[in-house]
Scaffold this active site. Structure first.
Site, PDB file in Angstrom:
ATOM      1  CB  CYS A   2       4.613  -2.777   3.199  1.00 12.73           C
ATOM      2  SG  CYS A   2       3.591  -3.573   4.528  1.00 12.73           S
ATOM      3  CD  GLU A 114       0.317  -1.924  -0.596  1.00 12.65           C
ATOM      4  OE1 GLU A 114       0.098  -0.869  -0.514  1.00 12.65           O
ATOM      5  OE2 GLU A 114       1.415  -2.473  -0.281  1.00 12.65           O
TER       6      GLU A 114
END
Length: 239
Positions: A2, A114
């Site tokens: 992340c 992402e």
């Protein structure tokens, strides 16, 4: 992993949603749709009450710097590398094991980003978020003493945080192979409880995602540049 996420809610809104007893922040953060490592972020954690030693700990909303600096670190630069921690090994790694046992927190988020693709510069960003409401990412925090500053200096103690990650579920795995660990609302109290220290028990409180709950869609490559911000970053785009 992340590496970016978004939080548009105010401190007061987060305090209400997460059942916070005390908003303990030096400066309230503005909505941020492009949160990157080294930024200040909101975190929910528990701390003891100074006035009543036998009272249950308070649930507090604080700001922490994203990028964990262990208490034993010689300087704060190590935080640039400790942005994510693999949940599979966090309870054993020297940088994380003390925090895993005693300093756990929740990181509220609208969702996270992402990127999919092989070649640098050609990766497509996706915004991954719950279909309803916000999510709580599992984090660990530390308090580092900057010995170059006097103890009464407000900046003498650095509060920092790392996000726990795991293998992505099918919902996210087609975009990236790692994703943040999440804490569902009915597990918040147990995860934040400093009295719980057994790694196996703590790991059982976390979930990578509940199938069908997370949604993902492509967004503009504008999010690639940290300086860019605004709600337009989470608007879906056509490929």
């Amino acid at each position: 992993m992340c590496g970016r996420y978004a939080v548009s809610q105010s401190a007061d809104d987060l305090a209400d949603e997460f059942g916070v007893d005390r908003v303990d922040v030096r400066e309230r953060l503005q909505p941020d749709w492009n949160i990157a490592p080294s930024k200040q972020v909101y975190a929910v954690l528990t701390r003891g009450r100074k006035d009543e030693s036998e009272a249950p700990p308070e649930r507090r909303l604080r700001t922490l710097k994203w990028g964990l600096v262990p208490s034993w670190a010689k300087d704060a630069s190590i935080g640039n590398k400790l942005v994510n921690a693999r949940v599979e090994t966090a309870a054993e790694k020297p940088a994380f094991r003390r925090a895993f046992a005693a300093r756990r927190c929740l990181l509220p988020a609208d969702g996270f980003y992402e990127w999919r693709g092989e070649k640098k510069g050609q990766k497509q960003p996706f915004f991954i978020h719950p279909k309803d409401g916000s999510l709580a990412m599992a984090g660990l925090y530390e308090i580092w003493r900057d010995k170059s500053r006097p103890e009464d200096d407000p900046d003498a103690f650095l509060w920092s945080v790392v996000i726990l990650t795991t293998d992505a579920t099918d919902d996210v795995g087609q975009i990236h192979d790692r994703m943040p660990m999440l804490v569902e609302p009915d597990k918040w109290e147990q995860w934040l409880d400093p009295g719980r220290t057994k790694p196996a028990e703590l790991g059982g409180l976390l979930t990578p995602a509940v199938p069908g709950i997370l949604d993902a869609y492509p967004v503009s490559t504008e999010v690639n540049r940290v300086a860019n911000n605004g709600p337009q970053l989470v608007e879906p785009v056509k490929l």
